[in-house]
Design an enzyme around this catalytic site. Structure first.
Site, PDB file in Angstrom:
ATOM      1  N   GLU A  68     -29.529  16.509  10.256  1.00 39.27           N
ATOM      2  CA  GLU A  68     -30.754  16.476   9.443  1.00 39.27           C
ATOM      3  C   GLU A  68     -31.994  16.151  10.284  1.00 39.27           C
ATOM      4  O   GLU A  68     -33.089  16.586   9.956  1.00 39.27           O
ATOM      5  CB  GLU A  68     -30.606  15.478   8.294  1.00 39.27           C
ATOM      6  CG  GLU A  68     -30.368  14.054   8.760  1.00 39.27           C
ATOM      7  CD  GLU A  68     -30.054  13.104   7.605  1.00 39.27           C
ATOM      8  OE1 GLU A  68     -29.722  13.554   6.507  1.00 39.27           O
ATOM      9  OE2 GLU A  68     -30.146  11.882   7.832  1.00 39.27           O
TER      10      GLU A  68
ATOM     11  N   GLU B 281     -21.588   8.889   8.110  1.00 36.54           N
ATOM     12  CA  GLU B 281     -22.683   9.301   9.003  1.00 36.54           C
ATOM     13  C   GLU B 281     -22.838   8.189  10.038  1.00 36.54           C
ATOM     14  O   GLU B 281     -21.987   8.020  10.908  1.00 36.54           O
ATOM     15  CB  GLU B 281     -23.938   9.525   8.170  1.00 36.54           C
ATOM     16  CG  GLU B 281     -25.055  10.242   8.885  1.00 36.54           C
ATOM     17  CD  GLU B 281     -26.304  10.323   8.032  1.00 36.54           C
ATOM     18  OE1 GLU B 281     -26.979  11.339   8.080  1.00 36.54           O
ATOM     19  OE2 GLU B 281     -26.629   9.344   7.319  1.00 36.54           O
TER      20      GLU B 281
HETATM   21  C1  NOJ Z   1     -29.522  11.089   3.676  1.00 38.65           C
HETATM   22  C2  NOJ Z   1     -28.256  11.796   3.971  1.00 38.65           C
HETATM   23  O1  NOJ Z   1     -27.862  11.618   5.315  1.00 38.65           O
HETATM   24  C3  NOJ Z   1     -28.452  13.251   3.664  1.00 38.65           C
HETATM   25  O2  NOJ Z   1     -27.317  13.981   4.043  1.00 38.65           O
HETATM   26  C4  NOJ Z   1     -28.768  13.408   2.210  1.00 38.65           C
HETATM   27  O3  NOJ Z   1     -29.056  14.753   1.960  1.00 38.65           O
HETATM   28  C5  NOJ Z   1     -29.958  12.554   1.806  1.00 38.65           C
HETATM   29  N1  NOJ Z   1     -29.813  11.236   2.262  1.00 38.65           N
HETATM   30  C6  NOJ Z   1     -30.132  12.522   0.298  1.00 38.65           C
HETATM   31  O4  NOJ Z   1     -29.065  11.847  -0.287  1.00 38.65           O
END
Ligand code: NOJ
Ligand code: CA
Length: 677
Positions: free
Chosen positions: A485, A479
């Site tokens: 998100e 990432e």
């Molecule tokens: C942050 C991550 O970027 C995301 O993809 C994930 O769902 C959450 N943390 C929980 O691990």
């Protein structure tokens, strides 16, 4: 490894005479455009400078080091040795944006010795590519520097003239996940890398590093005007870096091109500056598209934790596998499968099990059901950045996944910056930074331990990518910036220009698990995301990752069969990539050829403004092609009509141009299928 040419010439000139020692060492890129010079200047300070086509880009900039337990290395240096060589090799990526990568440079190294009583030495090795300059410092083994406890690296970058800069604030709580600032160069604060600048003559320069191994990550701060300096990520133990000599620093890289499209292409030099594959046969590393038990948690309609909202149940996972298999996805990510999410999971991380599933999740059964249907389980290890807890336990987790037939794991390091829990050399708890030396070591340990079990790693809240996927091709994605998100719960959400920023900044470092494909265009509580439908498709081509998610809930994907067809069709592994048009933060139009197949894709993303342009189709091979076009409808606009999409087909050939309109907040995606002659 495929090699078409290997030219290696070494010329060593020992500088015996003190008069010669004052003459700076010079080198040029293979095409002669970029010139680099290094020498010991006033007060014996080591200075380098860079020009392009004779025009100064980086003025005299010092190199040096502060130590916590020894006098600084900064003054009283003399050049005592120099060597040059040239290198030209073409190698093959097991997966990537380009199958073949040419590594062509001229190298010059200059050894400096202190005239003071310590006589410490450093060797500055620089590589000049046609589109980059990189240098690193080698510390030979030496009596007065057996261990280097580096308090700070004194590397400078003195940018000549002002201009624009795109940069992401460093050392703030959300780690790498900030929106890009677009300011004057003279208004940069403390930035993460990659950071991109465009001095007023239009040259594009991106600052980054390559081969970040057993060292601390580099950030860049403005001193004054155009004078920038390296700032290393802190460590809890005092020195930011501790290494025994001999060792080398990571490469300090400046990608230097005349425009934004060639800046993107220059990112291969980051790979070239890393060592070749150390893992041997990596045919077990599989690029793929996947769906997940994931977006529901970010929408808060499902939970990682056990209970009524628990997402990772056996029944739901089987439903997801059926959906994946029916829609040509070969991966399923399941988060919240393991015990430890109940309560305040991001607070500590010492509740997580990496082997035990929640009682309502039959892990072996789900993995086996998926494999029967050609859907590979993608494991998940959230650690809440507690590596003191994770490191002793991860091996057992990897062993278990290997036995089940799982070949990829997403890791996660959720905590505020500076909140990584580790164990210090004294055995006591320590708090570290996500890009400090401790985490740089940790990530490589995870990747190599997992690789022993033929498991690939996709790290979230990671250390930045510095091209190590060349050396460890199982480090498949990560990432390291604001992904999808943020469109679920971010304040603010990702603005329309975000991806046009990413392409020319974050994406210069390597693949990003951005997780596109929210076809509902809705975040938490039905709040709209700032994108048109066509743009969601464009992201599959524009934001490179060999693993690409279709992030939305299965029912939302299924409700959009037209757009979903593009997601089914789009490739994830490429023979070739060409940036057809681009301006940092405004527009990116990228063409990629499917690996091993006579098929091309084009993705285009814009910003908040409407844009019109013609895509020249010269990249297509001979013959006729069917263009399957997914474009913003004529009235599309991310604010008022984000769902308006036109899906149409046209017959085209290489001599044609494809006129496209990108709506405000919009994009376009095209698949080109060869129809023969
Ligand atoms: C942050 C991550 O970027 C995301 O993809 C994930 O769902 C959450 N943390 C929980 O691990
Ligand atoms: Ca813009």
């Amino acid at each position: 490894m495929f090699k078409i040419a290997l030219v290696l010439t070494t010329l060593i000139a020992l500088l015996a005479s003190p008069a010669l020692a004052d003459v700076p060492v010079q080198a040029r890129s293979p095409n002669g455009e970029i010139a680099y010079q290094i020498g010991a200047g006033g007060e014996g300070r080591v200075n380098y400078s860079v020009t392009r086509n004779g025009k100064p880009l980086i003025g005299d900039s010092q190199l040096g080091f502060l130590f916590t337990d020894a006098p600084q290395m900064l003054r009283n240096f003399k050049l005592v040795d120099q060597a040059t060589r040239s290198f030209d090799e073409t190698w093959e990526q097991p997966w990537g944006e380009w199958r073949r990568v040419r590594n062509h440079y001229n190298e010059v190294s200059a050894t400096f010795e202190e005239g003071s009583k310590l006589h410490r030495r450093m060797r500055v090795v620089a590589r000049l590519f046609d589109d980059a300059v990189a240098f690193r410092i080698e510390f030979p083994r030496q009596p007065n520097l057996a261990t280097a406890n580096i308090a700070e690296e004194l590397t400078q970058f003195r940018v000549v003239g002002d201009g624009e800069a795109w940069w992401d604030t460093a050392f703030e709580s959300n780690r790498e996940e900030y929106l890009y600032n677009r300011t004057k160069i003279s208004e940069i604060g403390i930035a993460q890398t990659p950071m991109t600048i465009r001095p007023s003559d239009g040259t594009h320069i991106a600052f980054h590093e390559a081969a970040l191994v057993d060292y601390s990550g580099m950030n860049i701060a403005k001193v004054q005007g155009g004078l920038l300096k390296a700032v290393l990520t802190p460590s809890s133990s005092g020195p930011k870096v501790t290494r025994d000599t001999p060792f080398v620093t990571p490469w300090r890289v400046m990608l230097i091109t005349g425009d934004a499209p060639s800046l993107y292409a220059a990112n291969v030099e980051i790979l070239n500056l890393n060592e070749p594959n150390k893992l041997g046969d990596v045919s077990w590393v599989k690029p793929r598209k996947y769906v997940g038990i994931w977006w529901g948690m970010h929408l808060d309609t499902q939970s990682w934790a056990s209970g009524a909202k628990h997402g990772a149940t056996t029944a739901y996972a089987r439903k997801m596998i059926d959906f994946a298999a029916a829609n040509e996805f070969t991966g399923l990510l399941v988060e919240g499968w393991n015990k430890g999410w109940d309560g305040d999971w991001f607070a500590n991380g010492d509740t997580f099990s990496f082997t035990e599933a929640y009682p309502d999740f039959d892990l072996p059964g789900v993995v086996a059901y998926g494999l029967k249907k050609g859907v590979h389980f993608i494991g998940h290890n959230e650690t809440s950045a507690n590596i003191a807890w994770y490191e002793p336990r991860m091996g057992a987790g990897f062993d278990m996944f290997q036995k089940l037939g799982v070949d990829a794991i997403k890791t996660g390091y959720v905590s505020d910056a500076g909140g990584v829990q580790a164990v210090g050399p004294d055995g006591k708890p320590r708090f570290e930074w996500h890009e400090g030396q401790v985490m740089v070591r940790h990530h490589l340990k995870v990747v190599t331990e997992a690789a022993k079990r033929h498991i690939a790693i996709d790290a979230h809240e990671p250390v930045k990518d510095t091209g190590l996927r060349r050396t460890y091709p199982s480090w498949i994605s990560r990432e390291g910036q604001r992904g999808m998100e943020y469109n679920a719960w971010g304040v603010p959400k990702n603005p329309p220009e975000h991806e046009a920023n990413l392409v020319f900044t974050r994406m210069l470092s390597g693949p990003m698990d951005f997780t596109p494909g929210v076809l509902s265009l809705m975040g938490r509580g039905n709040t709209p995301i700032l994108s048109t439908l066509a743009k969601q498709l464009a992201l599959y081509v524009v934001i490179y990752s060999p693993i690409q998610m279709a992030a939305d809930l299965p029912e939302n994907l299924a409700a959009n069969p037209g757009p979903l067809q593009f997601i089914k069709d789009v490739a994830v592994d490429w023979d070739d990539t060409k940036v057809l048009a681009g301006e940092v933060g405004d527009l990116a139009v990228i063409a990629r050829k499917t690996r091993g197949k006579n098929e091309w894709f084009v993705g285009a993303v814009g910003d908040e403004q409407e844009r019109h342009f013609d895509v020249p189709l010269g990249f297509l091979g001979e013959g006729r092609w069917r263009a399957e076009i997914y474009r913003d409808g004529d009235t599309a606009d991310y604010r008022t009509n984000p769902r308006a999409i036109v899906i149409e087909q046209r017959k085209v050939s290489a001599g044609d141009r494809l006129a496209l309109r990108i709506a405000p907040g919009g994009g376009a995606a095209v698949r080109f299928v060869s129809l023969g002659r």
